[in-house]
Design an enzyme around this catalytic site. Structure first.
Site, PDB file in Angstrom:
ATOM      1  N   GLY A  21      33.378  30.054  41.380  1.00 34.31           N
ATOM      2  CA  GLY A  21      33.612  28.884  40.523  1.00 34.31           C
ATOM      3  C   GLY A  21      35.083  28.499  40.497  1.00 34.31           C
ATOM      4  O   GLY A  21      35.441  27.337  40.745  1.00 34.31           O
ATOM      5  N   SER A 118      40.855  39.760  32.856  1.00 34.87           N
ATOM      6  CA  SER A 118      39.924  39.079  31.949  1.00 34.87           C
ATOM      7  C   SER A 118      40.164  39.491  30.509  1.00 34.87           C
ATOM      8  O   SER A 118      40.615  40.616  30.226  1.00 34.87           O
ATOM      9  CB  SER A 118      38.486  39.440  32.345  1.00 34.87           C
ATOM     10  N   ASN A 119      39.783  38.591  29.613  1.00 36.21           N
ATOM     11  CA  ASN A 119      39.806  38.920  28.172  1.00 36.21           C
ATOM     12  C   ASN A 119      38.886  40.106  27.865  1.00 36.21           C
ATOM     13  O   ASN A 119      39.024  40.730  26.816  1.00 36.21           O
ATOM     14  CB  ASN A 119      39.424  37.692  27.351  1.00 36.21           C
ATOM     15  N   TYR A 143      32.615  45.946  33.307  1.00 35.13           N
ATOM     16  CA  TYR A 143      33.409  44.859  33.896  1.00 35.13           C
ATOM     17  C   TYR A 143      34.830  44.857  33.308  1.00 35.13           C
ATOM     18  O   TYR A 143      35.831  44.832  34.048  1.00 35.13           O
ATOM     19  CB  TYR A 143      32.688  43.531  33.644  1.00 35.13           C
ATOM     20  N   ARG A 181      32.990  30.190  20.195  1.00 35.16           N
ATOM     21  CA  ARG A 181      33.967  31.204  20.621  1.00 35.16           C
ATOM     22  C   ARG A 181      34.955  30.624  21.630  1.00 35.16           C
ATOM     23  O   ARG A 181      36.159  30.870  21.573  1.00 35.16           O
ATOM     24  CB  ARG A 181      33.216  32.398  21.223  1.00 35.16           C
TER      25      ARG A 181
HETATM   26  P1  NAI Z   1      32.706  33.887  40.400  1.00 34.23           P
HETATM   27  O1  NAI Z   1      31.714  34.983  40.197  1.00 34.23           O
HETATM   28  O2  NAI Z   1      32.201  32.487  40.459  1.00 34.23           O
HETATM   29  O3  NAI Z   1      33.554  34.162  41.725  1.00 34.23           O
HETATM   30  C1  NAI Z   1      33.844  35.458  42.184  1.00 34.23           C
HETATM   31  C2  NAI Z   1      33.762  35.459  43.689  1.00 34.23           C
HETATM   32  O4  NAI Z   1      34.036  36.774  44.148  1.00 34.23           O
HETATM   33  C3  NAI Z   1      32.370  35.068  44.228  1.00 34.23           C
HETATM   34  O5  NAI Z   1      32.450  33.979  45.119  1.00 34.23           O
HETATM   35  C4  NAI Z   1      31.878  36.320  44.915  1.00 34.23           C
HETATM   36  O6  NAI Z   1      31.118  36.072  46.096  1.00 34.23           O
HETATM   37  C5  NAI Z   1      33.177  37.036  45.253  1.00 34.23           C
HETATM   38  N1  NAI Z   1      32.952  38.477  45.387  1.00 34.23           N
HETATM   39  C6  NAI Z   1      32.185  39.279  44.600  1.00 34.23           C
HETATM   40  N2  NAI Z   1      32.145  40.523  45.112  1.00 34.23           N
HETATM   41  C7  NAI Z   1      32.903  40.505  46.231  1.00 34.23           C
HETATM   42  C8  NAI Z   1      33.249  41.488  47.192  1.00 34.23           C
HETATM   43  N3  NAI Z   1      32.783  42.741  47.100  1.00 34.23           N
HETATM   44  N4  NAI Z   1      34.025  41.124  48.213  1.00 34.23           N
HETATM   45  C9  NAI Z   1      34.498  39.843  48.333  1.00 34.23           C
HETATM   46  N5  NAI Z   1      34.200  38.882  47.459  1.00 34.23           N
HETATM   47  C10 NAI Z   1      33.414  39.205  46.413  1.00 34.23           C
HETATM   48  O7  NAI Z   1      33.793  34.041  39.231  1.00 34.23           O
HETATM   49  P2  NAI Z   1      34.869  33.000  38.745  1.00 34.23           P
HETATM   50  O8  NAI Z   1      34.456  32.433  37.458  1.00 34.23           O
HETATM   51  O9  NAI Z   1      35.264  32.100  39.841  1.00 34.23           O
HETATM   52  O10 NAI Z   1      36.089  33.987  38.424  1.00 34.23           O
HETATM   53  C11 NAI Z   1      37.044  34.313  39.408  1.00 34.23           C
HETATM   54  C12 NAI Z   1      37.833  35.530  38.929  1.00 34.23           C
HETATM   55  O11 NAI Z   1      38.399  35.255  37.666  1.00 34.23           O
HETATM   56  C13 NAI Z   1      36.971  36.782  38.763  1.00 34.23           C
HETATM   57  O12 NAI Z   1      37.726  37.915  39.164  1.00 34.23           O
HETATM   58  C14 NAI Z   1      36.714  36.856  37.288  1.00 34.23           C
HETATM   59  O13 NAI Z   1      36.540  38.193  36.842  1.00 34.23           O
HETATM   60  C15 NAI Z   1      37.995  36.242  36.726  1.00 34.23           C
HETATM   61  N6  NAI Z   1      37.776  35.625  35.421  1.00 34.23           N
HETATM   62  C16 NAI Z   1      37.144  34.400  35.330  1.00 34.23           C
HETATM   63  C17 NAI Z   1      36.953  33.830  34.081  1.00 34.23           C
HETATM   64  C18 NAI Z   1      36.376  32.454  33.913  1.00 34.23           C
HETATM   65  O14 NAI Z   1      36.369  31.966  32.791  1.00 34.23           O
HETATM   66  N7  NAI Z   1      35.876  31.791  34.961  1.00 34.23           N
HETATM   67  C19 NAI Z   1      37.342  34.537  32.850  1.00 34.23           C
HETATM   68  C20 NAI Z   1      37.972  35.807  33.086  1.00 34.23           C
HETATM   69  C21 NAI Z   1      38.193  36.319  34.328  1.00 34.23           C
HETATM   70  C1  15L Z   2      34.930  36.409  32.032  1.00 36.08           C
HETATM   71  O1  15L Z   2      35.621  37.377  32.329  1.00 36.08           O
HETATM   72  C2  15L Z   2      33.912  35.877  32.963  1.00 36.08           C
HETATM   73  O2  15L Z   2      34.295  36.017  34.310  1.00 36.08           O
HETATM   74  C3  15L Z   2      33.537  34.437  32.681  1.00 36.08           C
HETATM   75  O3  15L Z   2      32.340  34.134  33.373  1.00 36.08           O
HETATM   76  C4  15L Z   2      33.357  34.197  31.177  1.00 36.08           C
HETATM   77  O4  15L Z   2      32.275  34.933  30.715  1.00 36.08           O
HETATM   78  C5  15L Z   2      34.616  34.605  30.447  1.00 36.08           C
HETATM   79  O5  15L Z   2      35.005  35.924  30.785  1.00 36.08           O
HETATM   80  C6  15L Z   2      34.475  34.503  28.930  1.00 36.08           C
HETATM   81  O6  15L Z   2      34.759  35.491  28.245  1.00 36.08           O
HETATM   82  O7  15L Z   2      34.141  33.426  28.441  1.00 36.08           O
END
Ligand code: NAI
Ligand code: 15L
Length: 272
Positions: A21, A118-119, A143, A181
């Site tokens: 995303g 992450s939070n 996580y 939230r």
């Molecule tokens: P997402 O789940 O959409 O994207 C994560 C990507 O990592 C996916 O495309 C997935 O295929 C890839 N991935 C998973 N396992 C893998 C592996 N073993 N090797 C290579 N790639 C792998 O998550 P999003 O929302 O884009 O978040 C991106 C980062 O930001 C994540 O690390 C997430 O923990 C962190 N994050 C995101 C938040 C949000 O609000 N979107 C909040 C807090 C942290």
């Molecule tokens: C995260 O760490 C997740 O990646 C995201 O999908 C949301 O759940 C976010 O925290 C959140 O706390 O809203």
């Protein structure tokens, strides 16, 4: 390389999690900063566009990650499991994956990382507690624990080798808040991009922890200890207040998903 690409601040930036995303949002927006953006994910990322390289690989694959880092000046590490899951997949992607990444960037001579923490590394703090970078971690899930591990990996590689990391404890980075939230945790895409820009271009960051959040009316996080990055949020969730008109109590003392900062993650695990 085109003429326009020459002379950009970085030669090559690696973005992991490029199919996710946030990765999709960042793909174009980080291009002004590097001659080449190397995009990586375990999932399909489509065709490479101008100024891009695509490397599909699993972060748990040590040899692949060693190659992935070759020629990379800076990393935006967004790849990995992003919600609560059983321990095994979290261990592969977020624990082994981060260990592989840091060893590879040490071998490649890469000097700066921005880690999407992450939070949920601090999700077991009450919503009435204001936290800063020195507050104790209180993970709310496997996580969240894996994000604490990632932050500490950055700390170790900074102390040992001087590799700099900015750990962004991202709140909720989506087009708009999805619940009450998120009125506190919301982090706009524009503010995310600005925080990344500050993290990459600040002259010295050492090992910095910063909360990824916009200028919301009610926030649980104080970023003054990261003021050296120069991040100034421009957005606020207040423009979405009309989405949550009900006046029910928040936090509701009988509902842990509103009394703790991690929200519903508190009830999602452990899934050993
Ligand atoms: P997402 O789940 O959409 O994207 C994560 C990507 O990592 C996916 O495309 C997935 O295929 C890839 N991935 C998973 N396992 C893998 C592996 N073993 N090797 C290579 N790639 C792998 O998550 P999003 O929302 O884009 O978040 C991106 C980062 O930001 C994540 O690390 C997430 O923990 C962190 N994050 C995101 C938040 C949000 O609000 N979107 C909040 C807090 C942290
Ligand atoms: C995260 O760490 C997740 O990646 C995201 O999908 C949301 O759940 C976010 O925290 C959140 O706390 O809203």
């Amino acid at each position: 390389m085109t003429q326009a690409a020459k002379g950009k601040p970085f030669k090559r930036i690696l973005l992991t999690g490029a199919a996710g995303g946030l990765g999709k949002v960042l793909r174009d927006r980080i291009k002004p900063w590097a001659e080449v953006v190397r995009l990586s994910d375990v999932a399909d990322m489509g065709e490479a566009r101008e100024g891009e390289e695509i490397v599909q690989c699993d972060l748990a694959d040590k040899e692949a990650v060693l190659k992935l880092l070759e020629g990379v000046d800076a990393v935006l590490h967004f790849g990995g499991i992003s919600t609560e899951k059983p321990f095994e997949p979290i261990m592969q992607a977020n624990i082994l994956g981060v260990a592989n990444l840091y060893e590879a960037l040490h071998k490649a001579g890469t000097r700066r990382v921005v880690f999407a923490s992450s939070n949920h590394a601090i999700g077991y703090h009450h919503v009435n507690t204001v936290l800063d970078a020195n507050s104790p971690t209180r993970p709310d899930s496997y996580y969240g624990l894996s994000k604490v591990f990632g932050e500490q990996m950055g700390r170790y590689y900074y102390d040992r080798f001087g590799i700099e990391t900015v750990c962004i404890r991202i709140g909720s980075s989506f087009p708009e808040p999805a619940n009450k939230r998120m009125m506190s945790t919301w982090f706009s895409y524009d503010d995310l991009v600005e925080m990344l820009r500050c993290s990459l271009f600040a002259p010295r960051v050492g090992h910095t922890i910063i909360y990824g959040v916009s200028d919301n009316d009610s926030v649980w996080w104080d970023n003054r200890l990261a003021s050296h990055l120069g991040y100034k949020p421009k957005d606020s969730s207040s423009k979405f207040a009309h989405l949550f008109p009900d006046t029910s109590e928040f936090p509701d003392k009988d509902d842990v998903t509103t009394t703790y900062q991690g929200g519903k993650f508190l009830l999602d695990g452990p899934q050993y």
